[in-house]
Enzyme design. Structure first.
Site, PDB file in Angstrom:
ATOM      1  N   SER A 252       0.873  -1.166   0.000  1.00 25.24           N
ATOM      2  CA  SER A 252       0.000   0.000   0.000  1.00 25.24           C
ATOM      3  C   SER A 252       0.911   1.216   0.000  1.00 25.24           C
ATOM      4  O   SER A 252       2.119   1.094   0.165  1.00 25.24           O
ATOM      5  CB  SER A 252      -0.839   0.008   1.275  1.00 25.24           C
ATOM      6  OG  SER A 252       0.052   0.135   2.370  1.00 25.24           O
ATOM      7  N   LYS A 253       0.328   2.368  -0.160  1.00 26.10           N
ATOM      8  CA  LYS A 253       1.141   3.600  -0.160  1.00 26.10           C
ATOM      9  C   LYS A 253       1.974   3.679   1.114  1.00 26.10           C
ATOM     10  O   LYS A 253       3.154   3.992   1.086  1.00 26.10           O
ATOM     11  CB  LYS A 253       0.217   4.815  -0.222  1.00 26.10           C
ATOM     12  CG  LYS A 253      -0.091   5.242  -1.624  1.00 26.10           C
ATOM     13  CD  LYS A 253      -0.023   6.754  -1.733  1.00 26.10           C
ATOM     14  CE  LYS A 253       0.283   7.152  -3.158  1.00 26.10           C
ATOM     15  NZ  LYS A 253      -0.857   7.432  -3.963  1.00 26.10           N
ATOM     16  N   ARG A 254       1.341   3.379   2.235  1.00 27.27           N
ATOM     17  CA  ARG A 254       2.029   3.503   3.515  1.00 27.27           C
ATOM     18  C   ARG A 254       3.201   2.518   3.598  1.00 27.27           C
ATOM     19  O   ARG A 254       4.211   2.790   4.213  1.00 27.27           O
ATOM     20  CB  ARG A 254       1.029   3.218   4.645  1.00 27.27           C
ATOM     21  CG  ARG A 254       1.414   3.764   5.997  1.00 27.27           C
ATOM     22  CD  ARG A 254       0.267   3.574   6.977  1.00 27.27           C
ATOM     23  NE  ARG A 254      -0.180   2.184   7.024  1.00 27.27           N
ATOM     24  CZ  ARG A 254       0.427   1.228   7.716  1.00 27.27           C
ATOM     25  NH1 ARG A 254       1.499   1.497   8.406  1.00 27.27           N
ATOM     26  NH2 ARG A 254      -0.039  -0.001   7.707  1.00 27.27           N
TER      27      ARG A 254
END
Ligand code: GLU
Length: 487
Positions: A252-254
């Site tokens: 994910s982006k995180r």
């Protein structure tokens, strides 16, 4: 046989870290075998296009040194390389399938399809087209089309047949066609779907080998059936295991699944990033993890690709980047740091870094070379060397170091000041020799003097060592800082 691999990104976003790993493997596989590496842009999903994505994807591949042999930027005899420019190729072939009886025209409206889906959801059935138009006679369909009715073309999937498929990484995979729906191949807007286009394109572009993420395995039975309907052979497929985030979940982006340009711009050296990605699911059996692109190409073998998922570990990536920084020739490192600062820290670059002389900056970079993991650490780690040090009183007292009062701390500086004034700053070693000798002959311990000196010169809790600081700052600046504090 001329062997050709391809990367087929959709310009619905920029190249992400997972895509780059796939691209890298396809590239290594191609180059290892002296094959051709092609890029084709799959832009048939018109609702999710991002305007400059095609240029960005090609640019990113070029920047990282994986410039494709053919693609939208360079014709290799299979033009065009963008699916939206190839519509004239798909339609006649897909209409022909309807005449052959391996596909059919479907006139179901989106309202009918929506209510069918709702009904299936309520009954907890998998969402699937119910074959309503499957048995319409072709003549009747053609009349409807001539009358201007909207239609799609659907694949006529045979019932209850076992399809066997051989994946280069996973081996034999079987599918029962009962699990496969009558897939739309041509949409009512005249664009093919992914399944309608990919098989035709891979065939016409003479692609012999495809490497892609394992999320595409489920599309295999449809592609097998389309190939059979078109009477063509599929390329060899290798489905790569997924890359997961450090939390063990989908990237994910995180967890670092940001665009590659983001990684490269701000954080990592291209060669370190590629080296790191190469190890996400592949190991050559060689203990040496640090490899140049040429070494990766030489060692890359499909049989060494793992079947299990890989985890993107940012700590390892930092370590790898640090290793590349450590091994870099100092002039090259200076140039890269300067380029980084000029681009991302222009104020620091033009007011602080570039007015300093080359030797001063080089001494700092040399000192950081074994400690810096990313260039963005450069300013925080060196602020005391480029600016004035200002010392917090809480840093002056350190009970562990047996310095219990500010006066004691100042006393240590008074001791070292004349040594700094008379020292020989030619090299780090010449600087050390006399000072260490003086400390020892006074019966003091090194840390009693060096710790206050380091804090006084840097003003920081953590910084390069006292000698390194004094050596980089030079006699005048070091003495000035100590005198100012004593005063
Ligand atoms: N267009 C697909 C993607 O965006 C590629 C799938 C394939 O390689 O067949 O990843």
């Amino acid at each position: 046989m001329i062997v050709r691999t391809r990367l087929a990104p959709s310009p619905t976003g920029y190249l992400h870290i997972g895509n780059l790993r796939t691209a890298l493997y396809a590239y290594l596989w191609a180059r290892h075998n002296e094959w051709q590496f092609i890029v084709r842009i799959e832009d048939t999903d018109r609702t999710r296009l991002i305007e400059d994505a095609v240029d960005k994807i090609i640019n990113t591949l070029t920047i990282v040194g994986m410039r494709p042999d053919e693609g939208p930027h360079h014709d290799g005899g299979y033009w065009p390389y963008i699916q939206s420019e190839r519509l004239y190729i798909y339609a006649p072939r897909l209409h022909q399938l309807c005449d052959d009886g391996t596909a059919y025209y479907c006139f179901c409206t989106s309202d009918r399809l929506t209510s069918l889906r709702t009904e299936q959801e309520e009954l907890k059935l998998p969402p699937r087209y119910d074959g309503y138009c499957r048995h319409l006679p072709i003549e009747e369909s053609k009349i409807k089309i001539a009358e201007g009715e909207k239609y799609t073309i659907r694949l006529k999937v045979p019932k209850n047949e076992i399809l066997v498929f051989n994946d280069t990484i996973r081996g034999r995979i079987e599918f029962n066609t009962n699990e496969v729906e009558d897939q739309v191949l041509l949409k009512s807007d005249g664009y093919p779907t992914y399944h309608g286009a990919i098989v035709i394109d891979d065939h016409l572009m003479a692609i012999t080998h495809v490497m892609r993420g394992e999320e595409w395995i489920s599309s295999i039975p449809k592609q097998v059936l389309v190939a059979r309907a078109l009477n063509i052979t599929l390329p060899e497929y290798a489905h790569l295991p997924n890359v997961l985030g450090a939390d063990g979940k989908k990237l994910s982006k995180r967890m670092g699944d940001v665009s590659v340009s983001e990684y490269l711009k701000k954080w990592y050296l291209t060669e370190a990033l590629l080296n790191f990605l190469s190890l996400l699911g592949w190991h050559s059996g060689n203990d040496n993890e640090i490899m140049t692109m040429d070494e990766m190409i030489e060692q890359f073998e499909i049989k060494d690709i793992h079947k299990s998922w890989a985890v993107l570990d940012p700590i390892k990536l930092d370590w790898m980047n640090g290793e590349y920084i450590k091994r870099m020739e100092i002039g090259e490192l200076h140039a890269r740091v300067a380029k980084y600062l000029e681009e991302y820290e222009p104020d620091f670059y033009s007011h602080i870094f570039s007015p300093r002389d080359y030797n001063y900056n080089t001494r700092i970079i040399t000192e950081l070379q074994t400690r810096m993991k990313r260039f963005e650490e450069f300013i925080p780690l060196t602020s005391c060397l480029y600016g004035d040090a200002w010392v917090r009183t809480d840093l002056m007292v350190n009970v562990k170091m047996k310095i219990e009062t500010v006066e004691q701390w100042i006393e240590a500086l008074r001791f070292v000041l004349p040594l700094l004034i008379s020292a020989d700053y030619t090299t780090l070693d010449t600087l050390k020799v006399n000072i260490l000798w003086a400390i020892a002959s006074s019966g003091l311990k090194n840390w009693q003097i060096l710790w206050p000196l380091r804090v006084a010169l840097s003003g920081e809790e953590f910084s390069p060592g006292a000698f390194e600081l004094a050596y980089i700052l030079g006699r005048d600046e070091s003495v000035k800082r100590i005198q100012r504090i004593i005063a």
